[in-house]
Write a protein that holds these residues in place. Structure first.
Motif, PDB file in Angstrom:
ATOM      1  N   ASN A 185       0.817  -1.209   0.000  1.00  0.00           N
ATOM      2  CA  ASN A 185       0.000   0.000   0.000  1.00  0.00           C
ATOM      3  C   ASN A 185       0.854   1.263   0.000  1.00  0.00           C
ATOM      4  O   ASN A 185       0.541   2.234  -0.686  1.00  0.00           O
ATOM      5  N   LYS A 186       1.945   1.261   0.758  1.00  0.00           N
ATOM      6  CA  LYS A 186       2.840   2.420   0.790  1.00  0.00           C
ATOM      7  C   LYS A 186       3.464   2.659  -0.584  1.00  0.00           C
ATOM      8  O   LYS A 186       3.524   3.794  -1.058  1.00  0.00           O
ATOM      9  N   PHE A 187       3.924   1.584  -1.217  1.00  0.00           N
ATOM     10  CA  PHE A 187       4.549   1.737  -2.536  1.00  0.00           C
ATOM     11  C   PHE A 187       3.523   2.157  -3.595  1.00  0.00           C
ATOM     12  O   PHE A 187       3.856   2.899  -4.518  1.00  0.00           O
ATOM     13  N   ILE A 188       2.301   1.687  -3.478  1.00  0.00           N
ATOM     14  CA  ILE A 188       1.258   2.120  -4.425  1.00  0.00           C
ATOM     15  C   ILE A 188       1.019   3.619  -4.294  1.00  0.00           C
ATOM     16  O   ILE A 188       0.964   4.337  -5.297  1.00  0.00           O
ATOM     17  N   VAL A 189       0.900   4.116  -3.066  1.00  0.00           N
ATOM     18  CA  VAL A 189       0.683   5.554  -2.856  1.00  0.00           C
ATOM     19  C   VAL A 189       1.888   6.342  -3.360  1.00  0.00           C
ATOM     20  O   VAL A 189       1.727   7.376  -4.030  1.00  0.00           O
ATOM     21  N   ILE A 190       3.103   5.861  -3.069  1.00  0.00           N
ATOM     22  CA  ILE A 190       4.307   6.543  -3.563  1.00  0.00           C
ATOM     23  C   ILE A 190       4.309   6.579  -5.089  1.00  0.00           C
ATOM     24  O   ILE A 190       4.591   7.610  -5.694  1.00  0.00           O
ATOM     25  N   GLY A 191       3.967   5.450  -5.709  1.00  0.00           N
ATOM     26  CA  GLY A 191       3.925   5.397  -7.176  1.00  0.00           C
ATOM     27  C   GLY A 191       2.898   6.351  -7.759  1.00  0.00           C
ATOM     28  O   GLY A 191       3.166   7.042  -8.751  1.00  0.00           O
ATOM     29  N   LEU A 192       1.720   6.413  -7.146  1.00  0.00           N
ATOM     30  CA  LEU A 192       0.683   7.328  -7.627  1.00  0.00           C
ATOM     31  C   LEU A 192       1.107   8.781  -7.439  1.00  0.00           C
ATOM     32  O   LEU A 192       0.881   9.622  -8.318  1.00  0.00           O
ATOM     33  N   MET A 193       1.746   9.075  -6.320  1.00  0.00           N
ATOM     34  CA  MET A 193       2.218  10.444  -6.086  1.00  0.00           C
ATOM     35  C   MET A 193       3.353  10.813  -7.045  1.00  0.00           C
ATOM     36  O   MET A 193       3.426  11.953  -7.509  1.00  0.00           O
ATOM     37  N   CYS A 194       4.216   9.841  -7.352  1.00  0.00           N
ATOM     38  CA  CYS A 194       5.277  10.094  -8.348  1.00  0.00           C
ATOM     39  C   CYS A 194       4.665  10.358  -9.716  1.00  0.00           C
ATOM     40  O   CYS A 194       5.125  11.231 -10.455  1.00  0.00           O
ATOM     41  N   GLY A 195       3.620   9.609 -10.068  1.00  0.00           N
ATOM     42  CA  GLY A 195       2.916   9.855 -11.324  1.00  0.00           C
ATOM     43  C   GLY A 195       2.310  11.238 -11.358  1.00  0.00           C
ATOM     44  O   GLY A 195       2.388  11.944 -12.373  1.00  0.00           O
ATOM     45  N   ALA A 196       1.704  11.650 -10.244  1.00  0.00           N
ATOM     46  CA  ALA A 196       1.116  12.992 -10.162  1.00  0.00           C
ATOM     47  C   ALA A 196       2.204  14.058 -10.264  1.00  0.00           C
ATOM     48  O   ALA A 196       2.034  15.060 -10.971  1.00  0.00           O
ATOM     49  N   LEU A 197       3.321  13.839  -9.568  1.00  0.00           N
ATOM     50  CA  LEU A 197       4.424  14.805  -9.618  1.00  0.00           C
ATOM     51  C   LEU A 197       4.978  14.922 -11.039  1.00  0.00           C
ATOM     52  O   LEU A 197       5.154  16.031 -11.554  1.00  0.00           O
ATOM     53  N   PHE A 198       5.224  13.787 -11.673  1.00  0.00           N
ATOM     54  CA  PHE A 198       5.777  13.789 -13.029  1.00  0.00           C
ATOM     55  C   PHE A 198       4.841  14.498 -14.007  1.00  0.00           C
ATOM     56  O   PHE A 198       5.270  15.368 -14.774  1.00  0.00           O
ATOM     57  N   THR A 199       3.556  14.129 -13.977  1.00  0.00           N
ATOM     58  CA  THR A 199       2.627  14.748 -14.925  1.00  0.00           C
ATOM     59  C   THR A 199       2.390  16.216 -14.589  1.00  0.00           C
ATOM     60  O   THR A 199       2.138  17.024 -15.487  1.00  0.00           O
ATOM     61  N   GLY A 200       2.481  16.574 -13.308  1.00  0.00           N
ATOM     62  CA  GLY A 200       2.391  17.983 -12.935  1.00  0.00           C
ATOM     63  C   GLY A 200       3.567  18.780 -13.470  1.00  0.00           C
ATOM     64  O   GLY A 200       3.401  19.902 -13.950  1.00  0.00           O
ATOM     65  N   ILE A 201       4.767  18.190 -13.404  1.00  0.00           N
ATOM     66  CA  ILE A 201       5.961  18.856 -13.952  1.00  0.00           C
ATOM     67  C   ILE A 201       5.850  18.996 -15.468  1.00  0.00           C
ATOM     68  O   ILE A 201       6.109  20.061 -16.031  1.00  0.00           O
ATOM     69  N   VAL A 202       5.436  17.910 -16.143  1.00  0.00           N
ATOM     70  CA  VAL A 202       5.273  17.963 -17.605  1.00  0.00           C
ATOM     71  C   VAL A 202       4.215  19.004 -17.969  1.00  0.00           C
ATOM     72  O   VAL A 202       4.390  19.772 -18.918  1.00  0.00           O
ATOM     73  N   GLY A 203       3.123  19.056 -17.200  1.00  0.00           N
ATOM     74  CA  GLY A 203       2.078  20.056 -17.453  1.00  0.00           C
ATOM     75  C   GLY A 203       2.598  21.469 -17.295  1.00  0.00           C
ATOM     76  O   GLY A 203       2.291  22.348 -18.104  1.00  0.00           O
TER      77      GLY A 203
END
Length: 188
Positions: free
Chosen positions: A94-112
């Motif tokens: 569960n911790k790694f899933i949340v970290i992965g989702l937050m990394c996805g949000a961070l990456f797409t936020g940076i690209v945006g």
């Protein structure tokens, strides 16, 4: 807010329908221009310029790809490598899933954000597309808009996972709007 739940589908469906219609008209024009059956029709069709059809269709597919990625995150069909994570015990998983989702949000936020800055800078130029002469900032707006929507979907999935422990799962056999019926019961 119910409209936002299916925003990607509406955008993709519109773009796909428009691209299909534009391509159909361009192909019909191309072949009808070669016919000299009806007097004057060929001459009139040759005067019509449909060279813009290919360019606009390419742009529509770029937009579909950006919004399709956000759709993939929301529905659970976006590419993810979770073989090792699924082998972990539940608290670590569960911790790694949340970290992965937050990394996805961070990456797409940076690209945006990078896309937004690029589009903003491009909007102060005279850069335009070759055939349609659209301002290029309009074409490239797919990057920040699609990326920010994808970032929002990552955050939405993360929030739901934190609250419920559920991740979106895509059921390929399910069709939205069609309820499962007992086939044997309907025959009786």
């Amino acid at each position: 807010m119910k409209f936002l739940d299916h925003l990607e589908e509406w955008i993709i469906a519109f773009l796909m329908g428009a691209a299909t219609l534009v391509t159909f008209v361009a192909v019909l024009h191309r072949y009808a221009s070669g016919l000299d059956v009806i007097p004057g029709l060929q001459d009139w069709l040759i005067t019509l310029n449909t060279s813009w059809a290919q360019e606009i269709t390419i742009y529509m597919f770029v937009w579909m790809a950006k919004f399709g990625a956000a759709y993939g995150v929301r529905t659970g069909i976006h590419v993810g490598v979770d073989v090792l994570i699924n082998k972990l015990n539940t608290p670590w998983r569960n911790k790694f899933i949340v970290i992965g989702l937050m990394c996805g949000a961070l990456f797409t936020g940076i690209v945006g954000t990078l896309g937004f800055n690029f589009v903003r800078d491009l909007s102060h130029t005279t850069s335009s597309s070759e055939v349609l002469e659209l301002p290029m900032w309009m074409v490239y707006s797919a990057v920040p808009l699609g990326s920010y929507l994808m970032c929002f979907r990552f955050l939405q999935v993360a929030w739901r996972f934190i609250k419920t422990g559920d991740l979106p799962k895509h059921d390929h056999a399910h069709v939205e709007g069609i309820e499962n019926e007992d086939i044997e019961g309907s025959k009786a």
